[in-house]
Design a protein around this motif. Structure first.
Motif, PDB file in Angstrom:
ATOM      1  N   ALA A   1       3.793   9.575  10.212  1.00  0.00           N
ATOM      2  CA  ALA A   1       2.407  10.012  10.359  1.00  0.00           C
ATOM      3  C   ALA A   1       1.565   9.601   9.151  1.00  0.00           C
ATOM      4  O   ALA A   1       0.404   9.200   9.287  1.00  0.00           O
ATOM      5  CB  ALA A   1       2.361  11.527  10.545  1.00  0.00           C
ATOM      6  N   LYS A   2       2.147   9.690   7.963  1.00  0.00           N
ATOM      7  CA  LYS A   2       1.429   9.281   6.751  1.00  0.00           C
ATOM      8  C   LYS A   2       1.146   7.783   6.757  1.00  0.00           C
ATOM      9  O   LYS A   2       0.056   7.340   6.375  1.00  0.00           O
ATOM     10  CB  LYS A   2       2.240   9.649   5.516  1.00  0.00           C
ATOM     11  CG  LYS A   2       2.325  11.137   5.238  1.00  0.00           C
ATOM     12  CD  LYS A   2       3.206  11.410   4.027  1.00  0.00           C
ATOM     13  CE  LYS A   2       3.355  12.890   3.744  1.00  0.00           C
ATOM     14  NZ  LYS A   2       4.223  13.148   2.561  1.00  0.00           N
ATOM     15  N   ALA A   3       2.125   6.997   7.188  1.00  0.00           N
ATOM     16  CA  ALA A   3       1.926   5.546   7.238  1.00  0.00           C
ATOM     17  C   ALA A   3       0.835   5.178   8.228  1.00  0.00           C
ATOM     18  O   ALA A   3      -0.016   4.324   7.964  1.00  0.00           O
ATOM     19  CB  ALA A   3       3.240   4.854   7.601  1.00  0.00           C
ATOM     20  N   GLN A   4       0.849   5.824   9.399  1.00  0.00           N
ATOM     21  CA  GLN A   4      -0.163   5.538  10.416  1.00  0.00           C
ATOM     22  C   GLN A   4      -1.551   5.948   9.942  1.00  0.00           C
ATOM     23  O   GLN A   4      -2.533   5.227  10.157  1.00  0.00           O
ATOM     24  CB  GLN A   4       0.184   6.276  11.712  1.00  0.00           C
ATOM     25  CG  GLN A   4      -0.645   5.845  12.906  1.00  0.00           C
ATOM     26  CD  GLN A   4      -0.472   4.377  13.262  1.00  0.00           C
ATOM     27  OE1 GLN A   4       0.647   3.876  13.312  1.00  0.00           O
ATOM     28  NE2 GLN A   4      -1.572   3.681  13.493  1.00  0.00           N
TER      29      GLN A   4
ATOM     30  N   VAL B   1       0.873  -1.180   0.000  1.00  0.00           N
ATOM     31  CA  VAL B   1       0.000   0.000   0.000  1.00  0.00           C
ATOM     32  C   VAL B   1       0.905   1.223   0.000  1.00  0.00           C
ATOM     33  O   VAL B   1       1.684   1.422   0.932  1.00  0.00           O
ATOM     34  CB  VAL B   1      -0.931   0.027   1.226  1.00  0.00           C
ATOM     35  CG1 VAL B   1      -1.747   1.321   1.243  1.00  0.00           C
ATOM     36  CG2 VAL B   1      -1.861  -1.184   1.218  1.00  0.00           C
ATOM     37  N   LEU B   2       0.815   2.007  -1.038  1.00  0.00           N
ATOM     38  CA  LEU B   2       1.602   3.235  -1.126  1.00  0.00           C
ATOM     39  C   LEU B   2       0.743   4.392  -0.632  1.00  0.00           C
ATOM     40  O   LEU B   2      -0.277   4.729  -1.234  1.00  0.00           O
ATOM     41  CB  LEU B   2       2.054   3.479  -2.559  1.00  0.00           C
ATOM     42  CG  LEU B   2       2.832   4.775  -2.805  1.00  0.00           C
ATOM     43  CD1 LEU B   2       4.118   4.808  -1.981  1.00  0.00           C
ATOM     44  CD2 LEU B   2       3.126   4.946  -4.285  1.00  0.00           C
ATOM     45  N   ALA B   3       1.170   4.983   0.468  1.00  0.00           N
ATOM     46  CA  ALA B   3       0.422   6.099   1.055  1.00  0.00           C
ATOM     47  C   ALA B   3       0.944   7.399   0.459  1.00  0.00           C
ATOM     48  O   ALA B   3       1.727   8.120   1.082  1.00  0.00           O
ATOM     49  CB  ALA B   3       0.573   6.099   2.574  1.00  0.00           C
ATOM     50  N   SER B   4       0.536   7.684  -0.759  1.00  0.00           N
ATOM     51  CA  SER B   4       1.048   8.869  -1.438  1.00  0.00           C
ATOM     52  C   SER B   4       0.137   9.239  -2.604  1.00  0.00           C
ATOM     53  O   SER B   4      -0.390   8.364  -3.299  1.00  0.00           O
ATOM     54  CB  SER B   4       2.464   8.622  -1.962  1.00  0.00           C
ATOM     55  OG  SER B   4       2.932   9.720  -2.691  1.00  0.00           O
TER      56      SER B   4
ATOM     57  N   ALA C   1       5.238   4.809   3.133  1.00  0.00           N
ATOM     58  CA  ALA C   1       4.947   6.248   3.117  1.00  0.00           C
ATOM     59  C   ALA C   1       6.264   7.003   3.075  1.00  0.00           C
ATOM     60  O   ALA C   1       7.277   6.534   3.606  1.00  0.00           O
ATOM     61  CB  ALA C   1       4.140   6.648   4.345  1.00  0.00           C
ATOM     62  N   ALA C   2       6.261   8.162   2.446  1.00  0.00           N
ATOM     63  CA  ALA C   2       7.492   8.942   2.323  1.00  0.00           C
ATOM     64  C   ALA C   2       7.194  10.429   2.414  1.00  0.00           C
ATOM     65  O   ALA C   2       6.080  10.878   2.135  1.00  0.00           O
ATOM     66  CB  ALA C   2       8.191   8.627   1.002  1.00  0.00           C
ATOM     67  N   ASP C   3       8.209  11.171   2.810  1.00  0.00           N
ATOM     68  CA  ASP C   3       8.110  12.628   2.841  1.00  0.00           C
ATOM     69  C   ASP C   3       9.461  13.213   2.465  1.00  0.00           C
ATOM     70  O   ASP C   3      10.503  12.699   2.877  1.00  0.00           O
ATOM     71  CB  ASP C   3       7.697  13.125   4.229  1.00  0.00           C
ATOM     72  CG  ASP C   3       7.378  14.602   4.220  1.00  0.00           C
ATOM     73  OD1 ASP C   3       6.265  14.965   3.781  1.00  0.00           O
ATOM     74  OD2 ASP C   3       8.231  15.409   4.640  1.00  0.00           O
ATOM     75  N   THR C   4       9.428  14.282   1.666  1.00  0.00           N
ATOM     76  CA  THR C   4      10.661  14.907   1.189  1.00  0.00           C
ATOM     77  C   THR C   4      10.642  16.399   1.490  1.00  0.00           C
ATOM     78  O   THR C   4       9.624  17.061   1.297  1.00  0.00           O
ATOM     79  CB  THR C   4      10.819  14.704  -0.332  1.00  0.00           C
ATOM     80  OG1 THR C   4      10.847  13.309  -0.629  1.00  0.00           O
ATOM     81  CG2 THR C   4      12.098  15.353  -0.848  1.00  0.00           C
ATOM     82  N   VAL C   5      11.769  16.906   1.971  1.00  0.00           N
ATOM     83  CA  VAL C   5      11.921  18.347   2.157  1.00  0.00           C
ATOM     84  C   VAL C   5      13.268  18.792   1.622  1.00  0.00           C
ATOM     85  O   VAL C   5      14.205  18.001   1.503  1.00  0.00           O
ATOM     86  CB  VAL C   5      11.798  18.789   3.641  1.00  0.00           C
ATOM     87  CG1 VAL C   5      10.459  18.404   4.222  1.00  0.00           C
ATOM     88  CG2 VAL C   5      12.953  18.254   4.473  1.00  0.00           C
TER      89      VAL C   5
ATOM     90  N   GLY D   1      12.292  10.886   4.025  1.00  0.00           N
ATOM     91  CA  GLY D   1      12.035   9.869   5.030  1.00  0.00           C
ATOM     92  C   GLY D   1      11.131   8.802   4.451  1.00  0.00           C
ATOM     93  O   GLY D   1      10.236   9.098   3.652  1.00  0.00           O
ATOM     94  N   ILE D   2      11.386   7.559   4.819  1.00  0.00           N
ATOM     95  CA  ILE D   2      10.535   6.439   4.405  1.00  0.00           C
ATOM     96  C   ILE D   2      10.068   5.696   5.648  1.00  0.00           C
ATOM     97  O   ILE D   2      10.880   5.358   6.510  1.00  0.00           O
ATOM     98  CB  ILE D   2      11.274   5.453   3.483  1.00  0.00           C
ATOM     99  CG1 ILE D   2      11.745   6.144   2.200  1.00  0.00           C
ATOM    100  CG2 ILE D   2      10.367   4.270   3.137  1.00  0.00           C
ATOM    101  CD1 ILE D   2      12.521   5.204   1.280  1.00  0.00           C
ATOM    102  N   ALA D   3       8.788   5.454   5.712  1.00  0.00           N
ATOM    103  CA  ALA D   3       8.216   4.623   6.771  1.00  0.00           C
ATOM    104  C   ALA D   3       7.613   3.375   6.133  1.00  0.00           C
ATOM    105  O   ALA D   3       6.879   3.477   5.146  1.00  0.00           O
ATOM    106  CB  ALA D   3       7.137   5.387   7.541  1.00  0.00           C
ATOM    107  N   VAL D   4       7.966   2.229   6.669  1.00  0.00           N
ATOM    108  CA  VAL D   4       7.410   0.953   6.215  1.00  0.00           C
ATOM    109  C   VAL D   4       6.683   0.331   7.401  1.00  0.00           C
ATOM    110  O   VAL D   4       7.274   0.134   8.471  1.00  0.00           O
ATOM    111  CB  VAL D   4       8.517   0.015   5.698  1.00  0.00           C
ATOM    112  CG1 VAL D   4       7.938  -1.347   5.350  1.00  0.00           C
ATOM    113  CG2 VAL D   4       9.197   0.622   4.478  1.00  0.00           C
ATOM    114  N   LEU D   5       5.408   0.049   7.221  1.00  0.00           N
ATOM    115  CA  LEU D   5       4.560  -0.397   8.330  1.00  0.00           C
ATOM    116  C   LEU D   5       3.823  -1.665   7.944  1.00  0.00           C
ATOM    117  O   LEU D   5       3.211  -1.736   6.876  1.00  0.00           O
ATOM    118  CB  LEU D   5       3.573   0.723   8.684  1.00  0.00           C
ATOM    119  CG  LEU D   5       2.672   0.571   9.897  1.00  0.00           C
ATOM    120  CD1 LEU D   5       2.249   1.940  10.415  1.00  0.00           C
ATOM    121  CD2 LEU D   5       1.418  -0.229   9.578  1.00  0.00           C
ATOM    122  N   GLN D   6       3.881  -2.663   8.813  1.00  0.00           N
ATOM    123  CA  GLN D   6       3.127  -3.897   8.600  1.00  0.00           C
ATOM    124  C   GLN D   6       1.731  -3.715   9.180  1.00  0.00           C
ATOM    125  O   GLN D   6       1.567  -3.457  10.378  1.00  0.00           O
ATOM    126  CB  GLN D   6       3.813  -5.090   9.261  1.00  0.00           C
ATOM    127  CG  GLN D   6       3.113  -6.416   8.973  1.00  0.00           C
ATOM    128  CD  GLN D   6       3.686  -7.553   9.785  1.00  0.00           C
ATOM    129  OE1 GLN D   6       4.704  -7.392  10.453  1.00  0.00           O
ATOM    130  NE2 GLN D   6       3.036  -8.707   9.735  1.00  0.00           N
TER     131      GLN D   6
END
Length: 213
Positions: free
Chosen positions: A60-63, A12-15, A89-93, A127-132
């Motif tokens: 936060a996006k992954a959650q 699941v790509l949260a983007s 989920a990912a975020d870039t700044v 940042g990359i978050a990987v969540l099961q």
């Protein structure tokens, strides 16, 4: 140490980013991919460093995606979707001298950001978050790339902003598009600047039994 779960059969790509969708697809992971666009408060604390910012926001996006996923699976009766998925989920700044530059508000703001960056070195953090989804276990990492911009005029910044390309991108430029003409050089991962460092993502997926090669 992350456990290696058995039976992961969906990503699941949260983007909402089409660039991240294309990059995930390029890995050819042979798994079905669902795309969710969770609504996340992207405000940050002043004390956060750029690295902390992308880690916190990607988590936060992954959650948020997990909560959205659970709600959808319950409504549709597809319980397996909530139990066997790995959420990405990912975020870039962009950071210039410690100042975090997110997405511009409009063309004028985009041109102003670009004039701050022109002729200078800045840092791009993703940042990359990987969540099961089954147990809520999350792993968060980040990557930094240094980008040097060419010197350019305010007129060029305004013309580029008027193309619309910078409006949905951190730092107001897209290195995979016309924005590449403003870049002198990069030090580090190119895909990190695009918005999803593929090498890091591949490493993060391996503990879940998901391999790109």
């Amino acid at each position: 140490m992350l456990q290696n779960p058995i039976g992961i059969s969906r990503l699941v790509l949260a983007s909402s980013s089409p660039r991240r969708r294309e990059l995930v697809a390029s890995l050819d992971l042979s798994l079905p991919v669902s795309v969710l666009s969770p609504d996340v408060d992207e405000s940050v604390l002043p004390a956060w460093t750029p690295d902390e910012t992308v880690r916190q926001l990607s988590a936060a996006k992954a959650q948020a995606a997990l909560e959205l996923l659970k709600g959808r699976s319950g409504a549709e009766g597809d319980e397996l979707l909530a139990l066997d998925a790995v959420i990405i989920a990912a975020d870039t700044v962009v950071a210039l001298d410690g100042e975090v530059l997110g997405k511009p508000l409009d063309e004028k703001d985009a041109a102003a950001m670009l004039m701050k960056l022109q002729g200078k070195r800045h840092e791009v953090y993703t940042g990359i978050a990987v969540l099961q989804s089954g147990n809520g276990q999350m792993h968060v990492e980040s990557k930094k790339t240094i980008v040097t911009m060419k010197p350019f005029t305010e007129e060029k910044a305004r013309k580029y902003a008027a193309t619309g390309e910078p409006l949905d991108k951190a730092g107001a430029y897209g290195i995979q598009g016309l924005g590449a003409t403003l870049v002198e050089e990069i030090e580090g991962c190119y895909f990190n600047v695009v918005g999803l460092p593929l090498s890091l993502l591949a490493d993060m997926l391996e503990p879940y039994g998901i391999q790109a090669i």
